[in-house]
Motif scaffolding. Structure first.
Motif, PDB file in Angstrom:
ATOM      1  N   PRO A 289     -13.442 -25.913 -28.488  1.00  0.00           N
ATOM      2  CA  PRO A 289     -14.794 -26.227 -28.914  1.00  0.00           C
ATOM      3  C   PRO A 289     -15.886 -25.154 -28.824  1.00  0.00           C
ATOM      4  CG  PRO A 289     -13.647 -27.491 -26.982  1.00  0.00           C
ATOM      5  CD  PRO A 289     -12.793 -26.287 -27.353  1.00  0.00           C
ATOM      6  N   GLU A 290     -15.244 -24.040 -28.413  1.00  0.00           N
ATOM      7  CA  GLU A 290     -16.191 -22.910 -28.847  1.00  0.00           C
ATOM      8  C   GLU A 290     -16.498 -22.373 -29.910  1.00  0.00           C
ATOM      9  OE1 GLU A 290     -14.725 -20.031 -26.158  1.00  0.00           O
ATOM     10  OE2 GLU A 290     -15.672 -20.983 -24.151  1.00  0.00           O
ATOM     11  N   LYS A 292     -17.170 -22.603 -34.246  1.00  0.00           N
ATOM     12  CA  LYS A 292     -17.890 -23.407 -35.062  1.00  0.00           C
ATOM     13  C   LYS A 292     -16.925 -24.397 -36.186  1.00  0.00           C
ATOM     14  CE  LYS A 292     -21.997 -23.431 -38.068  1.00  0.00           C
ATOM     15  NZ  LYS A 292     -22.780 -22.385 -38.777  1.00  0.00           N
ATOM     16  N   ASP A 351      -9.739 -26.140 -36.408  1.00  0.00           N
ATOM     17  CA  ASP A 351     -10.244 -27.324 -36.896  1.00  0.00           C
ATOM     18  C   ASP A 351      -8.880 -28.245 -37.104  1.00  0.00           C
ATOM     19  OD1 ASP A 351     -12.917 -26.762 -36.917  1.00  0.00           O
ATOM     20  OD2 ASP A 351     -12.569 -26.045 -38.910  1.00  0.00           O
ATOM     21  N   ARG A 399     -17.729 -31.275 -30.988  1.00  0.00           N
ATOM     22  CA  ARG A 399     -18.158 -30.024 -31.586  1.00  0.00           C
ATOM     23  C   ARG A 399     -19.382 -30.120 -32.523  1.00  0.00           C
ATOM     24  NH1 ARG A 399     -13.015 -27.839 -33.927  1.00  0.00           N
ATOM     25  NH2 ARG A 399     -14.253 -26.030 -34.420  1.00  0.00           N
TER      26      ARG A 399
END
Length: 445
Positions: A289-290, A292, A351, A399
């Protein structure tokens, strides 16, 4: 109180059996200093072989005795001999490699290095004990020579100049430092059948090296598998060329270090066996989640030599005629997004494996799955594409402030019900000529 180094031959002694039983070793053979070993003496455990080094430390719980040692820990019956009970306080996550002790001048007279076959245990002087304990502390703690923090960026050429290893390979064992550098880049890796994936629990599945044919547990793959035994740390980086981003230190899942899977060879060739390493984070590694969502779009090559479809192909778009059609559709849609002022994205290391995404100036994200269609595979492709894009949307919700989902297909489906079905679950189903339905309004920065 004396200090000792116990050595064992891994071919004769079942070291893994001791690990499964926990920290208590019921017996250990003693050849030398039989009368001098005493309760509460401390020891380190040394394993011989190609990756010799220290694997554990602990203390004796009694004096040496003569008799039959516990046969559960032997590959064959050793017969009656001296043994000593002991407790292992800690099994090391990373082995202290032999070379680290060889390089320490305090160990120059240690019998384990000068006379390794002279018998066990080896008595250690105060200086030698201190040298071994310092090496263990270095193995258990942070490497003082490693100065990158998770999230730091560095040119790959500078990274190798500082820590060693090859600038060309995706898995790069270092000869001058105790590291194995591994690189993941979905936008380029997918062209070679490398499908690295993040999992919901924060673990990471990393595809081994070898672009054609079945992957084998050699070279870089073996360096990853043996990293605990060689005392080398796994360092993960996002990117393959130019500037790369450090994603922290990782280790293999001890319960299931790897599995075997199937993936196409370079250029969309026939399916082959690939190795999927199961990595878990160590300490302050970046979590999903941190990071991008996405990276700048990288257009896949449409001019691949298609391979014939195989009955076992898990995704028809990865092989045969469909591969070129899929990439052409994807590139045209990405170009349309960019022309309309959106930021087109390819999946990044953190991702899910979406085909394409785009972001507007307010941060709203659209994730897209692209599918080629033929009369023979239409229903299967639409089912698969809808499930995939819903999965990607769900994984990305935490996110991005807002995530829309698009299923972009080669042509209008023969059954109109698919449009209604997709609308019902919040997915836009569209095809060339219906760009206005997926790009609603100008978003020029």
């Amino acid at each position: 109180m004396s200090t000792w180094l116990l050595s064992c031959n891994p071919k004769k002694f079942d070291l893994d059996g001791h690990r499964r039983d926990g920290h208590l070793l019921t017996s250990w053979t003693v050849v030398r200093y039989v009368r001098e070993v005493a309760a509460d003496d401390e020891f380190v455990l040394w394993v011989g072989g190609p990756n010799a080094g220290v694997v554990a430390y602990g203390r004796f719980t009694g004096a040496a005795e003569y008799g039959q040692p516990d046969l559960r820990y032997w590959t064959e019956d050793p017969g009656p001999r001296h043994f000593v009970p002991l407790v292992v306080d800690k099994w090391l996550d990373l082995r202290v490699p032999k070379q680290r002790l060889v390089d320490d001048p305090r160990m120059s007279d240690a019998t384990i290095l000068r006379q390794p076959f002279a018998g066990s245990p080896h008595r250690l002087t105060d200086e030698q004990w201190q040298a071994v304990r310092e090496a263990i502390q270095a193995s258990e703690g942070a490497d003082p020579e490693w100065d990158l923090e998770p999230g730091d960026e560095i040119r790959r050429v500078d990274l190798h100049a500082k820590f060693g290893g090859s600038t060309q390979n995706g898995i790069s064992p270092c000869g001058t430092t105790d590291n194995v550098l591994i690189f993941t880049a979905p936008s380029s890796g997918h062209q070679h059948g490398y499908y690295d994936t993040w999992n919901e629990d924060g673990t990471f599945h990393y595809t081994g090296e070898g672009q054609t044919g079945d992957q084998k547990m050699i070279r870089g793959n073996k360096a990853i598998l043996d990293h605990r035994e060689t005392g080398k740390r796994l360092r993960l980086f996002d990117g393959a060329r130019g500037t790369v981003r450090y994603l922290g230190e990782w280790t293999l899942n001890p319960d299931e270090p790897y599995t075997e899977d199937q993936a196409p060879a370079t250029g969309g060739g026939a399916l082959r066996k690939v190795i999927r390493f199961h990595l878990v984070p160590v300490k302050a590694t970046i979590t999903t989640p941190e990071v991008k969502v996405g990276q700048d779009y990288v257009a896949p090559d449409e001019n691949v030599a298609p391979a014939p479809v195989t009955p076992s192909a898990s995704d028809p778009d990865l092989v045969g005629r469909n591969l070129s059609a899929h990439r052409r559709l994807q590139n045209l849609l990405a170009a349309e997004a960019q022309q309309r002022g959106y930021v087109a994205l390819s999946p990044d290391v953190s991702d899910p494996d979406f085909d394409l995404a785009w972001r507007d100036i307010e941060g709203r994200l659209t994730v897209c799955e692209v599918k080629s269609l033929t009369s023979a595979n239409e229903a299967r492709q639409l089912r698969a594409g809808l499930g995939q894009v819903l999965d990607y949307q769900d994984q990305l919700r935490e996110r991005a402030p807002e995530v829309s989902a698009v299923l972009w297909v080669e042509r209008e489906p023969s059954e109109p019900r698919w449009v209604v079905l997709c609308q019902r679950v919040g997915v836009t189903l569209a095809w060339p000529g219906q760009e206005e339905s997926v790009f609603r309004g100008p978003h020029t920065p």
